[in-house]
Design an enzyme around this catalytic site. Structure first.
Site, PDB file in Angstrom:
ATOM      1  N   PHE A 185       4.297 -30.741 -10.242  1.00  0.00           N
ATOM      2  CA  PHE A 185       4.489 -32.197 -10.168  1.00  0.00           C
ATOM      3  C   PHE A 185       5.355 -32.571  -8.947  1.00  0.00           C
ATOM      4  CE2 PHE A 185       7.522 -35.499 -12.108  1.00  0.00           C
ATOM      5  CZ  PHE A 185       6.822 -36.581 -11.602  1.00  0.00           C
ATOM      6  N   ASP A 234       3.624 -14.736  -7.677  1.00  0.00           N
ATOM      7  CA  ASP A 234       4.608 -14.891  -8.753  1.00  0.00           C
ATOM      8  C   ASP A 234       5.996 -14.546  -8.218  1.00  0.00           C
ATOM      9  OD1 ASP A 234       6.108 -14.733 -11.063  1.00  0.00           O
ATOM     10  OD2 ASP A 234       4.654 -13.504 -12.160  1.00  0.00           O
ATOM     11  N   SER A 294       9.534 -25.699 -16.597  1.00  0.00           N
ATOM     12  CA  SER A 294      10.295 -26.949 -16.521  1.00  0.00           C
ATOM     13  C   SER A 294      10.361 -27.766 -17.813  1.00  0.00           C
ATOM     14  CB  SER A 294       9.690 -27.831 -15.414  1.00  0.00           C
ATOM     15  OG  SER A 294       8.392 -28.264 -15.807  1.00  0.00           O
ATOM     16  N   THR A 321      18.372 -29.531 -11.760  1.00  0.00           N
ATOM     17  CA  THR A 321      18.318 -30.654 -12.706  1.00  0.00           C
ATOM     18  C   THR A 321      19.711 -31.092 -13.139  1.00  0.00           C
ATOM     19  OG1 THR A 321      17.704 -31.169 -14.989  1.00  0.00           O
ATOM     20  CG2 THR A 321      17.987 -28.873 -14.478  1.00  0.00           C
ATOM     21  N   ASP A 322      19.830 -32.357 -13.545  1.00  0.00           N
ATOM     22  CA  ASP A 322      21.111 -32.833 -14.090  1.00  0.00           C
ATOM     23  C   ASP A 322      21.362 -32.270 -15.491  1.00  0.00           C
ATOM     24  OD1 ASP A 322      19.202 -34.269 -15.518  1.00  0.00           O
ATOM     25  OD2 ASP A 322      20.129 -36.228 -15.207  1.00  0.00           O
ATOM     26  N   GLU A 323      20.343 -31.635 -16.094  1.00  0.00           N
ATOM     27  CA  GLU A 323      20.506 -31.145 -17.472  1.00  0.00           C
ATOM     28  C   GLU A 323      21.523 -30.000 -17.551  1.00  0.00           C
ATOM     29  OE1 GLU A 323      16.856 -30.942 -19.750  1.00  0.00           O
ATOM     30  OE2 GLU A 323      15.905 -32.428 -18.457  1.00  0.00           O
ATOM     31  N   TYR A 379      16.080 -24.167 -21.408  1.00  0.00           N
ATOM     32  CA  TYR A 379      15.696 -24.606 -20.052  1.00  0.00           C
ATOM     33  C   TYR A 379      16.930 -24.873 -19.205  1.00  0.00           C
ATOM     34  CZ  TYR A 379      14.478 -27.938 -16.361  1.00  0.00           C
ATOM     35  OH  TYR A 379      14.376 -28.589 -15.150  1.00  0.00           O
ATOM     36  N   SER A 380      17.840 -25.711 -19.712  1.00  0.00           N
ATOM     37  CA  SER A 380      18.992 -26.073 -18.876  1.00  0.00           C
ATOM     38  C   SER A 380      19.919 -24.876 -18.667  1.00  0.00           C
ATOM     39  CB  SER A 380      19.734 -27.286 -19.430  1.00  0.00           C
ATOM     40  OG  SER A 380      20.115 -27.096 -20.764  1.00  0.00           O
ATOM     41  N   LYS A 386      18.415 -22.983 -15.792  1.00  0.00           N
ATOM     42  CA  LYS A 386      18.628 -23.658 -14.502  1.00  0.00           C
ATOM     43  C   LYS A 386      20.105 -23.560 -14.095  1.00  0.00           C
ATOM     44  CE  LYS A 386      16.021 -25.698 -12.291  1.00  0.00           C
ATOM     45  NZ  LYS A 386      15.032 -25.305 -11.243  1.00  0.00           N
ATOM     46  N   LEU A 437       7.385 -36.922 -21.540  1.00  0.00           N
ATOM     47  CA  LEU A 437       7.286 -38.163 -22.311  1.00  0.00           C
ATOM     48  C   LEU A 437       6.344 -39.212 -21.707  1.00  0.00           C
ATOM     49  CD1 LEU A 437       8.361 -39.934 -24.694  1.00  0.00           C
ATOM     50  CD2 LEU A 437      10.045 -40.829 -23.082  1.00  0.00           C
TER      51      LEU A 437
HETATM   52  P1  NAD Z   1       6.267 -28.343 -12.967  1.00  0.00           P
HETATM   53  O1  NAD Z   1       6.344 -27.592 -14.259  1.00  0.00           O
HETATM   54  O2  NAD Z   1       5.383 -29.524 -12.851  1.00  0.00           O
HETATM   55  O3  NAD Z   1       5.845 -27.345 -11.778  1.00  0.00           O
HETATM   56  C1  NAD Z   1       6.383 -26.060 -11.669  1.00  0.00           C
HETATM   57  C2  NAD Z   1       5.521 -25.294 -10.658  1.00  0.00           C
HETATM   58  O4  NAD Z   1       6.064 -23.971 -10.536  1.00  0.00           O
HETATM   59  C3  NAD Z   1       4.061 -25.142 -11.093  1.00  0.00           C
HETATM   60  O5  NAD Z   1       3.211 -25.413 -10.004  1.00  0.00           O
HETATM   61  C4  NAD Z   1       3.957 -23.681 -11.508  1.00  0.00           C
HETATM   62  O6  NAD Z   1       2.655 -23.130 -11.309  1.00  0.00           O
HETATM   63  C5  NAD Z   1       4.995 -23.047 -10.601  1.00  0.00           C
HETATM   64  N1  NAD Z   1       5.509 -21.777 -11.161  1.00  0.00           N
HETATM   65  C6  NAD Z   1       5.966 -21.572 -12.425  1.00  0.00           C
HETATM   66  N2  NAD Z   1       6.331 -20.285 -12.589  1.00  0.00           N
HETATM   67  C7  NAD Z   1       6.113 -19.668 -11.385  1.00  0.00           C
HETATM   68  C8  NAD Z   1       6.316 -18.343 -10.928  1.00  0.00           C
HETATM   69  N3  NAD Z   1       6.791 -17.394 -11.732  1.00  0.00           N
HETATM   70  N4  NAD Z   1       6.012 -18.067  -9.633  1.00  0.00           N
HETATM   71  C9  NAD Z   1       5.517 -19.027  -8.812  1.00  0.00           C
HETATM   72  N5  NAD Z   1       5.287 -20.292  -9.207  1.00  0.00           N
HETATM   73  C10 NAD Z   1       5.593 -20.618 -10.484  1.00  0.00           C
HETATM   74  O7  NAD Z   1       7.788 -28.712 -12.637  1.00  0.00           O
HETATM   75  P2  NAD Z   1       8.381 -30.004 -11.898  1.00  0.00           P
HETATM   76  O8  NAD Z   1       8.636 -31.046 -12.916  1.00  0.00           O
HETATM   77  O9  NAD Z   1       7.577 -30.294 -10.708  1.00  0.00           O
HETATM   78  O10 NAD Z   1       9.801 -29.435 -11.446  1.00  0.00           O
HETATM   79  C11 NAD Z   1       9.957 -28.752 -10.208  1.00  0.00           C
HETATM   80  C12 NAD Z   1      11.411 -28.321 -10.065  1.00  0.00           C
HETATM   81  O11 NAD Z   1      12.254 -29.461 -10.124  1.00  0.00           O
HETATM   82  C13 NAD Z   1      11.875 -27.379 -11.173  1.00  0.00           C
HETATM   83  O12 NAD Z   1      12.711 -26.409 -10.613  1.00  0.00           O
HETATM   84  C14 NAD Z   1      12.654 -28.280 -12.116  1.00  0.00           C
HETATM   85  O13 NAD Z   1      13.666 -27.559 -12.784  1.00  0.00           O
HETATM   86  C15 NAD Z   1      13.234 -29.288 -11.140  1.00  0.00           C
HETATM   87  N6  NAD Z   1      13.509 -30.624 -11.697  1.00  0.00           N
HETATM   88  C16 NAD Z   1      12.546 -31.290 -12.408  1.00  0.00           C
HETATM   89  C17 NAD Z   1      12.821 -32.583 -12.879  1.00  0.00           C
HETATM   90  C18 NAD Z   1      11.785 -33.378 -13.635  1.00  0.00           C
HETATM   91  O14 NAD Z   1      12.076 -34.474 -14.117  1.00  0.00           O
HETATM   92  N7  NAD Z   1      10.540 -32.920 -13.747  1.00  0.00           N
HETATM   93  C19 NAD Z   1      14.062 -33.188 -12.617  1.00  0.00           C
HETATM   94  C20 NAD Z   1      15.016 -32.461 -11.874  1.00  0.00           C
HETATM   95  C21 NAD Z   1      14.729 -31.188 -11.416  1.00  0.00           C
HETATM   96  P1  TYD Z   2      10.911 -35.003 -21.410  1.00  0.00           P
HETATM   97  O1  TYD Z   2       9.926 -35.836 -20.671  1.00  0.00           O
HETATM   98  O2  TYD Z   2      10.448 -33.786 -22.122  1.00  0.00           O
HETATM   99  O3  TYD Z   2      12.093 -34.672 -20.386  1.00  0.00           O
HETATM  100  P2  TYD Z   2      13.567 -34.015 -20.689  1.00  0.00           P
HETATM  101  O4  TYD Z   2      13.554 -33.402 -22.035  1.00  0.00           O
HETATM  102  O5  TYD Z   2      13.660 -32.985 -19.605  1.00  0.00           O
HETATM  103  O6  TYD Z   2      14.547 -35.141 -20.542  1.00  0.00           O
HETATM  104  O7  TYD Z   2      11.615 -35.951 -22.483  1.00  0.00           O
HETATM  105  C1  TYD Z   2      12.230 -37.169 -22.116  1.00  0.00           C
HETATM  106  C2  TYD Z   2      12.849 -37.763 -23.370  1.00  0.00           C
HETATM  107  O8  TYD Z   2      11.793 -38.140 -24.257  1.00  0.00           O
HETATM  108  C3  TYD Z   2      13.705 -36.784 -24.144  1.00  0.00           C
HETATM  109  O9  TYD Z   2      14.804 -37.503 -24.694  1.00  0.00           O
HETATM  110  C4  TYD Z   2      12.798 -36.268 -25.239  1.00  0.00           C
HETATM  111  C5  TYD Z   2      11.893 -37.454 -25.511  1.00  0.00           C
HETATM  112  N1  TYD Z   2      10.509 -37.147 -25.931  1.00  0.00           N
HETATM  113  C6  TYD Z   2       9.959 -37.797 -27.048  1.00  0.00           C
HETATM  114  O10 TYD Z   2      10.618 -38.621 -27.708  1.00  0.00           O
HETATM  115  N2  TYD Z   2       8.662 -37.498 -27.397  1.00  0.00           N
HETATM  116  C7  TYD Z   2       7.912 -36.591 -26.707  1.00  0.00           C
HETATM  117  O11 TYD Z   2       6.728 -36.349 -27.109  1.00  0.00           O
HETATM  118  C8  TYD Z   2       8.470 -35.954 -25.559  1.00  0.00           C
HETATM  119  C9  TYD Z   2       7.673 -34.947 -24.773  1.00  0.00           C
HETATM  120  C10 TYD Z   2       9.783 -36.270 -25.208  1.00  0.00           C
END
Ligand code: NAD
Ligand code: TYD
Length: 350
Positions: A11, A59, A85, A131-133, A156-157, A160, A196
């Site tokens: 993403f 990988d 993630s 992440t802020d988590e 997860y957190s 990270k 979500l």
């Molecule tokens: P995502 O799950 O959408 O994408 C993760 C990507 O990493 C995928 O393309 C997957 O194929 C690849 N991947 C997973 N395991 C792998 C491995 N072993 N080797 C190579 N590639 C691998 O995640 P995202 O939401 O795009 O998040 C990207 C980064 O940003 C993560 O490090 C996450 O912790 C961080 N982050 C995400 C958010 C959020 O809201 N989504 C917020 C802050 C930080």
């Molecule tokens: P999520 O998108 O999984 O992100 P994160 O857990 O990393 O913050 O969840 C966002 C918020 O929404 C979190 O408080 C959990 C809640 N949530 C639901 O209430 N229903 C759902 O089906 C999902 C996936 C998350």
């Protein structure tokens, strides 16, 4: 400059890859991704033939492969996003998160350190996207700053937080020029529908229940993914080695209010009578260890490097919904096959 971006088919990674490939034609961008369920090359079709771009399937947990890749390519920098993630998946299978997020990060650090030590490249930057988590959960008040103590609660957190600690340790011990950013919840195009917002968009389109954990009172600080990618670009180019930046949108919402807003936007766009989609809201069993509130203080990033978000939540959410409406093939592809199984496992018993 030759940059390795990991997780670039996911993403956030796909938006970072696109921004770098399009903005810096003189950089060579390699995108290393394992293509797990979350990785999708359909996120990158618009740039896949650009001359400064190459995709590599691999990988980060495979140390021998990573070492050989770095030796061959002599990267000048790494932007590391590859990760498992999703918090709910981490509750079901923590070890996978340790493998990719901790071991995978240390493998990249070792390979980068050996290029940095040679001094030939030269290796200039190891950027860890985090992440802020890692900071844990806030009560009703307060915000996370760069000096907030780490207090992760989910597997997860915790993974990270551990990878952040390793990145800092490699800076402090070996002098590796590393930077870290800790960002709040992202939303936007290409978001996998386990999280979500895209999960609820998909369920509204299919007239399925919208599962809200607990009472829906948990608070998240939402940032449009393209604003996150812009922040990563600025931090990558301007931050001092060893520094950390928090990234966030000053945009706190309870989950229930996010979903109400989404229901209203989609009532209009789907020409459904006002209030139709809200009837799909269903309160379900809460997530174990569910963090109450996240909120980011991004003052340092604004003051040091001049970054501010470019869109409001209403604008970003509207654009996001339009993206899903215009990309039904993408959505159908990612919600067929294993997704159905995942959904059953997570939600059938809730
Ligand atoms: P995502 O799950 O959408 O994408 C993760 C990507 O990493 C995928 O393309 C997957 O194929 C690849 N991947 C997973 N395991 C792998 C491995 N072993 N080797 C190579 N590639 C691998 O995640 P995202 O939401 O795009 O998040 C990207 C980064 O940003 C993560 O490090 C996450 O912790 C961080 N982050 C995400 C958010 C959020 O809201 N989504 C917020 C802050 C930080
Ligand atoms: P999520 O998108 O999984 O992100 P994160 O857990 O990393 O913050 O969840 C966002 C918020 O929404 C979190 O408080 C959990 C809640 N949530 C639901 O209430 N229903 C759902 O089906 C999902 C996936 C998350």
């Amino acid at each position: 400059m030759k940059i390795l971006i990991t997780g670039g088919a996911g993403f956030i990674g796909s938006h970072v890859v696109r921004l770098f490939v399009n903005t810096y034609p003189n950089y060579t961008i390699h995108n290393l991704d394992k293509l797990t369920y979350a990785g999708n090359l359909a996120n990158l079709t618009d740039i896949e033939n650009q001359p400064n771009y190459q995709f590599i399937k691999g990988d980060i947990v495979d140390a021998a492969f990573i070492t050989a890749l770095f030796e061959k390519e002599q990267y000048n920098a790494v932007i590391h996003l590859a990760a498992e993630s999703h918090v709910d998946r981490s509750i079901t299978n923590p070890l996978e998160f340790v493998m990719t997020n901790v071991i995978g990060t240390v493998n990249l650090l070792n390979a980068a350190k050996s290029l940095y030590n040679k001094g030939a490249g030269p290796f200039k930057r190891f950027y860890h996207v985090s992440t802020d988590e890692v900071y844990g959960a806030l009560g009703e008040t307060g915000m996370f700053t760069e000096t907030t103590a780490y207090d992760p609660h989910s597997p997860y957190s915790a993974s990270k937080a551990s990878s952040d600690h390793f990145v800092r340790a490699y800076h402090d011990t070996y002098g590796l020029p590393a930077v870290i950013s800790n960002c709040s919840n992202n939303y936007g195009p290409n978001h996998f529908p386990e999280k979500l917002i895209p999960l609820c968009i998909n369920n509204i389109l299919n007239n399925k229940p919208l599962p809200i954990y607990g009472k829906g009172e948990n608070v998240r600080d939402w940032l449009y993914v393209i604003d996150h990618a812009r922040a990563i670009d600025i931090i990558f180019h301007k931050a001092k080695a060893g520094s950390t930046y928090n990234i966030g949108g000053h945009n706190e919402w309870t989950n229930i209010n996010v979903i109400r807003l989404l229901c209203q936007i989609l009532d209009k766009k789907l020409n459904r009578p006002a209030g139709t989609n809200e009837k799909l809201i269903t309160f379900v069993t809460d997530r174990a260890g569910h963090d109450l509130r996240y909120a980011i203080d991004a003052t340092k990033l604004k003051q040091d490097l001049g970054w501010v978000p470019s869109v409001t939540f209403e604008q970003g959410l509207d654009a996001t919904v339009d993206w899903y409406l215009n990309n039904s093939e993408w959505l159908n592809n990612v919600t067929s096959g294993n997704y159905t199984h995942y959904y059953e496992e997570q939600y059938a018993k809730r």
